[in-house]
Every structure is written in C-alpha cells, then in structure tokens.
Design an enzyme around this catalytic site. Structure first.
Site, PDB file in Angstrom:
ATOM      1  NE  ARG A 121       0.287   1.352   3.335  1.00  0.00           N
ATOM      2  CZ  ARG A 121       1.245   2.220   3.538  1.00  0.00           C
ATOM      3  NH1 ARG A 121       2.526   1.828   3.615  1.00  0.00           N
ATOM      4  NH2 ARG A 121       1.009   3.503   3.677  1.00  0.00           N
ATOM      5  N   GLY A 122       0.270   2.401  -0.109  1.00  0.00           N
ATOM      6  CA  GLY A 122       1.065   3.623  -0.272  1.00  0.00           C
ATOM      7  C   GLY A 122       1.150   3.907  -1.761  1.00  0.00           C
ATOM      8  CB  ALA A 123       0.320   6.950  -3.708  1.00  0.00           C
TER       9      ALA A 123
ATOM     10  CG  ASP B 240      -3.096   8.079  -1.412  1.00  0.00           C
ATOM     11  OD1 ASP B 240      -2.940   8.507  -0.257  1.00  0.00           O
ATOM     12  OD2 ASP B 240      -2.807   6.915  -1.758  1.00  0.00           O
TER      13      ASP B 240
ATOM     14  CE  LYS C 162      -5.051   5.513   4.512  1.00  0.00           C
ATOM     15  NZ  LYS C 162      -6.047   4.661   3.803  1.00  0.00           N
TER      16      LYS C 162
ATOM     17  CD  GLN D 222      -2.911   2.601   6.763  1.00  0.00           C
ATOM     18  OE1 GLN D 222      -3.504   2.915   7.789  1.00  0.00           O
ATOM     19  NE2 GLN D 222      -3.543   2.501   5.612  1.00  0.00           N
TER      20      GLN D 222
HETATM   21  O1  MRU Z   1      -4.455   3.130   2.220  1.00  0.00           O
HETATM   22  P1  MRU Z   1      -2.976   3.347   2.071  1.00  0.00           P
HETATM   23  O2  MRU Z   1      -2.185   2.768   3.186  1.00  0.00           O
HETATM   24  O3  MRU Z   1      -2.488   2.938   0.705  1.00  0.00           O
HETATM   25  O4  MRU Z   1      -2.825   4.918   2.159  1.00  0.00           O
HETATM   26  C1  MRU Z   1      -1.551   5.472   2.060  1.00  0.00           C
HETATM   27  C2  MRU Z   1      -1.511   6.941   2.247  1.00  0.00           C
HETATM   28  O5  MRU Z   1      -2.512   7.596   2.437  1.00  0.00           O
HETATM   29  C3  MRU Z   1      -0.165   7.585   2.099  1.00  0.00           C
HETATM   30  O6  MRU Z   1      -0.056   8.706   2.914  1.00  0.00           O
HETATM   31  C4  MRU Z   1       0.030   8.027   0.647  1.00  0.00           C
HETATM   32  O7  MRU Z   1      -0.225   6.963  -0.226  1.00  0.00           O
HETATM   33  C5  MRU Z   1       1.395   8.537   0.385  1.00  0.00           C
HETATM   34  S1  MRU Z   1       2.618   7.267   0.480  1.00  0.00           S
HETATM   35  C6  MRU Z   1       4.119   7.952   0.106  1.00  0.00           C
END
Ligand code: MRU
Length: 351
Positions: A45-47, A239, A250, A198
């Site tokens: 996960r994470g963009a 994201d 998030k 997270q």
């Molecule tokens: O649902 P997730 O864990 O994929 O959400 C991740 C986030 O909101 C992060 O802050 C975002 O993707 C930036 S990661 C460098």
C-alpha cells in the site's frame, strides 16, 4: 533498506504489510491476478508502492501469455493487454500513481508489441526501473523538504508515507530522514491511523528500526498535542494532488490540516510528480475509495460494534489547497498559489 517489493526470478515478491510489525513475511506472486489481489487487500500500500506493484503486475500478466499461440495476432495481444491493465487498475481508485504506472507500461507495450520476447524484457526493465527511480526521487524530495525543518522540531505525521509506501526512503518520512542526515534533531509524533493502523504498525516500525525518536498517539489526540505546543510541523504524503493543489491522502489528513491551521502549525505535503494529476481540476473530482465495514466494526479481529451497524468507511479525504503551507516534490518546493506552481513544473510539462 528492506525490500518492500522486488522482481525476483520471474516473480514479484512483496513484504506482507498486513502482518507488520508482528511478522515479517514475504509473498511471492506469479501472475497479475495475484498482484491485483495483493494491491486490493493491502499486502502492499502507499501510492508510489502501488504504482510499482501495478507495473510489475502488468509485466507478469504479459509474461503469462508466452505460451499462448495467439500472441502473434496483434489484435488479440492488444485485447489481452487491455484486460491485464483493467484488472490491475480496478484495485484501488484514489492513488493516481497506479494509473500513471499503467500509462507508462502501455507506452512500453505500444513501442515493443511487434516482438513478443523483446516486449517481455522491456516491460520487466521498465517496472524495475520505476522502483529504482522512485527511491532516487524520494532522496530528492527529502533533500528539498529538509530545508523546511529546523533542528529541535517535533513533526507530526499521519498514515505511512515512508520506505514501506514507496520504492524506499519515503516521501514524508524521507523529509524527516534527510533532515536527520543533516544532523538536525528531529522527533516524530505518529498518529495511529485508524482503522488500518498504518501509523502504529508501519511508521513506528520503520522509524524505530533507525532509532528515529517517535511517539505514537491515537488520532484523537492530535488537537491536544498541537494545543500544548508539542508539534512544530505536520508532514504527510499524498495519493493524488489535483491541479489546484487540493490533496487526497489518508482519512484524517483533512482534520489534521484544519487543526494545524487553527494552531498556526505549518502543514506540508511531500509527494513525487507521479502523484500530481493536472487532469483533475480539484479535490471534489478525485475518486475516494470506500473500504469494508469490518475495518470499522472490528478492532484486531474483535467485534467492537454490532455486526449489522451501518458504516461509512472512506479510506481517504481531501485537504483543500488553502490549508497547505507547501508541497515538496523532487523538482522543488511549491508555495501557494498552487495552481500556478503546479502548472510551472518543468518535468510534468515534458511528460
Ligand atoms: O491506504 P494506504 O495505506 O495505501 O494509504 C496510504 C496513504 O494515504 C499515504 O499517505 C500516501 O499513499 C502517500 S505514500 C508515500
């Protein structure tokens, strides 16, 4: 750094982030359907990390066609490629990096589709390059962003925008890492980030491994710690950043930005150019993923509300550009007005 995702012997290996911090386990993916499932179920996960996984998943999907006698038929191959991309991009709607990565892979496909064995090699190379590039990009984000942090600051962050969410080093956590590498005394407050935790599970795990001082708070304590003067800056990832600077991140990020504004604390977003979506005019047009009710009615597998409870569980929210002090990218640090600043990014205009 630990390998969050890796192309290894014709398979995609991912650290299973659902099990951290208790268990460090890797999952091997041999086809694009398995990769899609892991993106959806948040193994990764994470963009930016989702973007890399998408690229590797697409490469795996095409390799899976190698024994198909029809791949020499261009119309058939086009159709199959479209199906693979559709499966991968249907996983999570908010992080634009997923679509950005798919578009990059589509370009490689178009340029090489007449020679199937070259096509496979080029797709693998492109996916691996995206992973490596992302690490380098995060180092530049860190270098640019660390200027905003003074020695002695305590920085509040939300969710996990660290090495685990990227090709390594991290965006928001990359800025913190870079500041510390410059010798600045920076401490971190991590919001736990209910419901998926997270912050508690991933950000604390990452920072503790490097002995970066981190204090965990429940999300509801953010206002109190700001009121007490315990936070000198908020820094989060993104994201998707719309053309006017509105930022999806998030769920809970918006509330932090409102609190930061009320308490006079600067609110920074750190993100690569691949998270910027100039085609989306403003935050109202960013699709927001809604996740399962179970994440809210349960805590660590235990029921905390009656099973039939009606639930609204958006995974992201939109922070309006007006609440953002600066956006840190690998090219430069952007200041308001963001519409003009984003439109001026040289690298984005080139693409
Ligand atoms: O649902 P997730 O864990 O994929 O959400 C991740 C986030 O909101 C992060 O802050 C975002 O993707 C930036 S990661 C460098």
């Amino acid at each position: 750094m630990y390998p969050v995702i890796e192309w290894k012997e014709g398979a995609v290996v991912m650290l299973d982030q659902r099990q951290l911090p208790a268990v460090e386990k890797f999952i091997v993916h041999r086809n694009h359907l398995e990769v899609a499932k892991s993106i959806k179920e948040m193994v990764i996960r994470g963009a930016p990390a989702i973007g890399i996984a998408a690229a590797m998943g697409i490469a795996l999907g095409v390799i899976g066609l190698r024994d198909d006698p029809n791949v020499k038929n261009p119309a058939y191959l086009d159709e199959k490629f479209k199906d693979i991309v559709a499966v991968i991009t249907a996983t999570r709607p908010t992080a634009v990096n997923l679509f950005w990565a798919a578009t990059r892979m589509e370009k490689v496909f178009r340029e090489n589709k007449t020679d199937f064995s070259r096509l496979q090699e080029k797709l693998i190379a492109a996916a691996i390059a995206m992973d490596k590039e992302d690490f380098a990009i995060n180092r530049r984000i860190g270098e640019n962003g660390q200027e905003l942090l003074q020695s002695g600051y305590t920085v509040l962050t939300h969710c996990n925008a660290g090495a685990l969410a990227t090709g390594g080093y991290g965006t928001a956590l990359g800025v913190i890492r870079a500041a510390r590498e410059k010798g600045k005394d920076i401490k971190v407050i991590a919001g736990e980030t209910r419901p998926y935790l997270q912050g508690a599970r991933l950000t604390v795990w990452e920072l503790q491994r490097e002995q970066i001082p981190v204090t965990l708070i429940i999300d509801n304590a953010a206002g109190f710690v700001m009121k007490k003067g315990m936070v000198q800056a908020v820094i989060v990832g993104a994201d998707r950043i719309a053309a006017n600077g509105d930022t999806a991140n998030k769920i809970g990020t918006y509330a932090l930005a409102v609190l930061a504004s009320y308490h006079g604390v600067p609110f920074y977003v750190a993100a690569p150019l691949s998270s910027i979506d100039l085609r989306t005019r403003d935050g109202d047009r960013i699709p927001i993923e809604e996740r399962d009710a179970d994440e809210v009615t349960q805590f660590c597998g235990q029921m905390t509300a009656l099973p039939e409870t009606r639930v609204f569980n958006p995974a992201f929210d939109i922070t309006p550009a007006s609440l953002i002090t600066a956006i840190v990218t690998e090219e430069k640090v952007l200041h308001p007005p963001f519409a003009t600043a984003l439109a001026s990014l040289k690298e984005l205009r080139r693409k």
